[in-house]
Design an enzyme around this catalytic site. Structure first.
Site, mmCIF file in Angstrom:
data_model
loop_
_atom_site.group_PDB
_atom_site.id
_atom_site.type_symbol
_atom_site.label_atom_id
_atom_site.label_comp_id
_atom_site.label_asym_id
_atom_site.label_seq_id
_atom_site.Cartn_x
_atom_site.Cartn_y
_atom_site.Cartn_z
ATOM 1 N N LYS A 1 6.919 33.783 56.025
ATOM 2 C CA LYS A 1 8.096 34.287 55.309
ATOM 3 C C LYS A 1 9.304 34.234 56.229
ATOM 4 O O LYS A 1 9.333 34.860 57.275
ATOM 5 C CB LYS A 1 7.848 35.727 54.834
ATOM 6 C CG LYS A 1 9.087 36.414 54.250
ATOM 7 C CD LYS A 1 8.785 37.818 53.716
ATOM 8 C CE LYS A 1 10.068 38.554 53.307
ATOM 9 N NZ LYS A 1 9.821 39.939 52.845
ATOM 10 N N ASP B 1 17.273 40.569 54.840
ATOM 11 C CA ASP B 1 16.903 41.065 53.520
ATOM 12 C C ASP B 1 17.736 42.298 53.163
ATOM 13 O O ASP B 1 17.442 43.404 53.599
ATOM 14 C CB ASP B 1 15.403 41.409 53.501
ATOM 15 C CG ASP B 1 14.937 41.897 52.132
ATOM 16 O OD1 ASP B 1 15.705 41.768 51.158
ATOM 17 O OD2 ASP B 1 13.796 42.398 52.051
ATOM 18 N N LYS C 1 19.078 47.544 49.092
ATOM 19 C CA LYS C 1 18.364 48.545 49.887
ATOM 20 C C LYS C 1 19.315 49.662 50.293
ATOM 21 O O LYS C 1 20.514 49.433 50.391
ATOM 22 C CB LYS C 1 17.833 47.884 51.172
ATOM 23 C CG LYS C 1 16.630 46.995 50.974
ATOM 24 C CD LYS C 1 16.135 46.471 52.309
ATOM 25 C CE LYS C 1 14.935 45.570 52.128
ATOM 26 N NZ LYS C 1 13.743 46.247 51.594
ATOM 27 N N ASP D 1 12.981 40.332 59.009
ATOM 28 C CA ASP D 1 12.227 39.902 57.832
ATOM 29 C C ASP D 1 11.834 38.416 57.894
ATOM 30 O O ASP D 1 11.251 37.886 56.960
ATOM 31 C CB ASP D 1 13.043 40.204 56.561
ATOM 32 C CG ASP D 1 12.157 40.550 55.372
ATOM 33 O OD1 ASP D 1 10.981 40.909 55.589
ATOM 34 O OD2 ASP D 1 12.635 40.455 54.232
ATOM 35 N N ASP E 1 14.483 42.887 45.363
ATOM 36 C CA ASP E 1 14.054 43.208 46.728
ATOM 37 C C ASP E 1 12.611 42.765 46.986
ATOM 38 O O ASP E 1 12.161 42.758 48.123
ATOM 39 C CB ASP E 1 14.221 44.711 46.973
ATOM 40 C CG ASP E 1 14.193 45.070 48.446
ATOM 41 O OD1 ASP E 1 14.254 44.141 49.277
ATOM 42 O OD2 ASP E 1 14.128 46.271 48.763
ATOM 43 N N ARG F 1 7.588 37.490 48.194
ATOM 44 C CA ARG F 1 6.556 36.816 47.390
ATOM 45 C C ARG F 1 7.159 35.668 46.580
ATOM 46 O O ARG F 1 6.467 34.704 46.251
ATOM 47 C CB ARG F 1 5.866 37.848 46.491
ATOM 48 C CG ARG F 1 6.802 38.562 45.573
ATOM 49 C CD ARG F 1 6.206 39.855 45.019
ATOM 50 N NE ARG F 1 6.361 40.976 45.959
ATOM 51 C CZ ARG F 1 5.991 42.222 45.704
ATOM 52 N NH1 ARG F 1 5.416 42.531 44.558
ATOM 53 N NH2 ARG F 1 6.177 43.171 46.597
#
Ligand code: BES
Ligand code: MN
Ligand code: ZN
Length: 495
Positions: free
Chosen positions: A267, A272, A279, A290, A349, A353
């Site tokens: 990833k 992020d 966030k 991240d 967020d 995935r």
């Protein structure tokens, strides 16, 4: 740093610093006894005065010890002799490395490798000594305007082994430790570099540069090519960012031409923010980490190239920022993945995935023997396992067992989490094939369930490193995990 292996008398070493162990109850290790003997009881006299009891990790630096040619002697507490196992060994070496760093010594002879460790041989001790010393010597000060420590730094380390016949194996173990250590340092550097420096473009440049130096083939796919591949989910995340996304593809050919490769997927979210599902502000800076999954995959590729493993490995890294913006994806948007499955993005967020699913479909073309993805995927993983173990999910028990034991050998441990069908029920959408979030309960498991929808054609494992990739607080920084786990896993497969 340069490492070498020696056996023979620690008390005769001409060295900037000789490092020896003391067990609890002021019991001297064999090398410490040898030094104490040459110094006519000087060391035991100091201990009698109560300056060091032998508590694990406590250290005491002695200067001008009579009868020995070394400039300094560093005493390191080893704790109770009966309990001295791998964890204690690693802890003692870390303390030694930190204490060494505080001295001006540019070379050292470390005689902790000659202390017996339960269940572990000299190879293991040497490899882990190298890793602990490199870890202790690691600095990240390239963004400071002035040099922080102007002292001479440690350059040469001799690791002392008890017997002459252990030298050859020790040298091999040191080389392995050094290769893994360089991979770890590479991963830490990338992780520590903030989002304004470490952009997707920078990650791609670093991959290309590493590949050139180490004989790894690297190709970087740009937005247009990613569109052609139909990676709708990856591109959906990238929409909010001004930084162009990159798909980094690396191939290491060390095995037979037609041998199925192991594929690593990392990833690579270089920052992020959460996107439109923004966030909260507290500690958001840590979301520069991240991309640590990507960094660990790059670090592992570097390590295996340095070790020249006789196997084939491919690495695929989707890299982008996750930003809010006028063009960003919105909660409720439905996008189509490269696999053809549609996804309802209920929370922007949950972006990791989304980029991984397309990369996991992409690696199908290699007909891989196994696929391992590495990601700082869920906050829920931190709640479940804290900062000690990486979460491991897999559709193959044999692959899971391989990774768990690699983690134990590397002292970079993972814990097997369930991926039972019962958890798949959380992934239901009224508008698309699947939503990108499941229940809050078991959040790391439902995230893994999402990925499992894209990994049906090969043995696959997912490492959620949200709790282990970096440290917060005073020691804030990337850990380089799980480079060591991956390197051990691959080395064992290659053997
Ligand atoms: N990068 C985060 C995961 C994360 C959060 C790692 C905190 C380490 C510390 C990931 O992209 C994320 O935001 N996940 C969400 C998923 C949720 C919206 C289902 C999370 O864990 O809160
Ligand atoms: Mn996120
Ligand atoms: Zn994320």
């Amino acid at each position: 740093m340069e490492f070498s292996i020696k056996s023979g008398s620690p008390e005769k070493q001409r060295s900037g610093c000789v490092v020896v162990g003391v067990f609890e109850g002021r019991k001297l290790s064999a090398s410490c006894q040898a030094i104490d003997g040459a110094a006519e009881g000087f060391v035991s006299e100091v201990l009698r005065k109560g300056d060091l009891e032998g508590t694990l990790g406590k250290t005491l630096l002695l200067h001008a010890v009579p009868g020995v040619p070394a400039d300094r002697i560093l005493l390191v507490g080893l704790g109770r002799e009966r309990e001295f196992g791998e964890g204690q060994y690693r802890a003692a070496l870390s303390s030694a490395a930190k204490a060494l760093r505080a001295t001006g010594a540019s070379d050292a002879t470390v005689c902790l490798t000659d202390v017996p460790v339960k269940k572990r041989n000299t190879d293991w001790k040497v490899e882990h000594a190298v890793l602990a010393i490199l870890d202790g010597a690691y600095r990240f000060d390239r963004l400071k305007s002035k040099a922080q420590e102007n002292k001479r730094s440690l350059r040469k380390v001799v690791l002392h082994v008890a017997r002459r016949n252990e030298i050859a194996a020790g040298e091999q173990a040191a080389a392995r430790g050094q290769a893994i250590g360089e991979g770890i340092a590479f991963a830490k550097d990338l992780g520590n570099l903030p989002g304004n420096h470490c952009t997707p473009t920078y990650l791609a440049e670093q991959a290309v540069d590493m590949g050139k130096r180490n004989g790894v083939k690297v190709e970087v796919l740009e937005q247009k090519e990613i569109e052609k591949l139909g990676m709708g989910c990856f591109l959906a995340v990238a929409r909010g960012s001004r930084q162009p996304p990159k798909l980094i593809v690396m191939e290491y050919h060390g095995g037979k031409r037609d041998a199925a490769p192991v594929a690593l997927v990392g990833k690579g979210i270089t920052f992020d923010t959460g996107g439109i599902s923004l966030k909260p502000g507290a500690e958001m800076d840590e979301m520069k980490f991240d991309m640590c999954g990507a960094a660990s995959v790059l670090g592992a590729m570097k390590a295996i190239a340095l070790m020249r493993l006789p196997m084939n490995v491919v690495a695929v890294i989707p890299a982008t920022e996750n930003m809010p913006g006028g063009n960003a994806i919105k909660p409720g948007d439905v996008v189509t993945t490269m696999s053809g499955q549609t996804v309802e993005i209920l929370n922007t967020d949950a972006e990791g995935r989304l980029i991984l699913c397309d990369a996991l479909t992409y690696v199908e073309k290699y007909k891989p023997a196994a696929v391992v993805d590495v990601a700082t995927l869920t906050g829920a993983m931190v709640i479940a396992l804290g900062h000690v173990a990486t979460g491991l999910f897999s559709n193959s028990d044999p692959l899971a067992r391989e990774l768990i034991s690699a983690g134990e050998a590397a002292w970079d441990r993972a814990w097997h989490m369930p991926l039972w069908d019962d958890y798949q029920d959380a992934l239901k959408s009224n508008f698309a094939d699947i939503p990108n979030i499941g229940s809050r309960a078991g959040g790391s498991i439902t995230a893994a369930c999402f990925l499992s929808r894209f990994t049906k054609s090969y043995p696959w494992a997912h490492l959620d490193i949200a709790g282990t990739a970096w440290k917060s607080g005073a020691e804030k920084g990337a850990t380089g995990r799980p480079v060591a786990l991956l390197a051990h896993f691959l080395a064992k497969r290659a053997a």
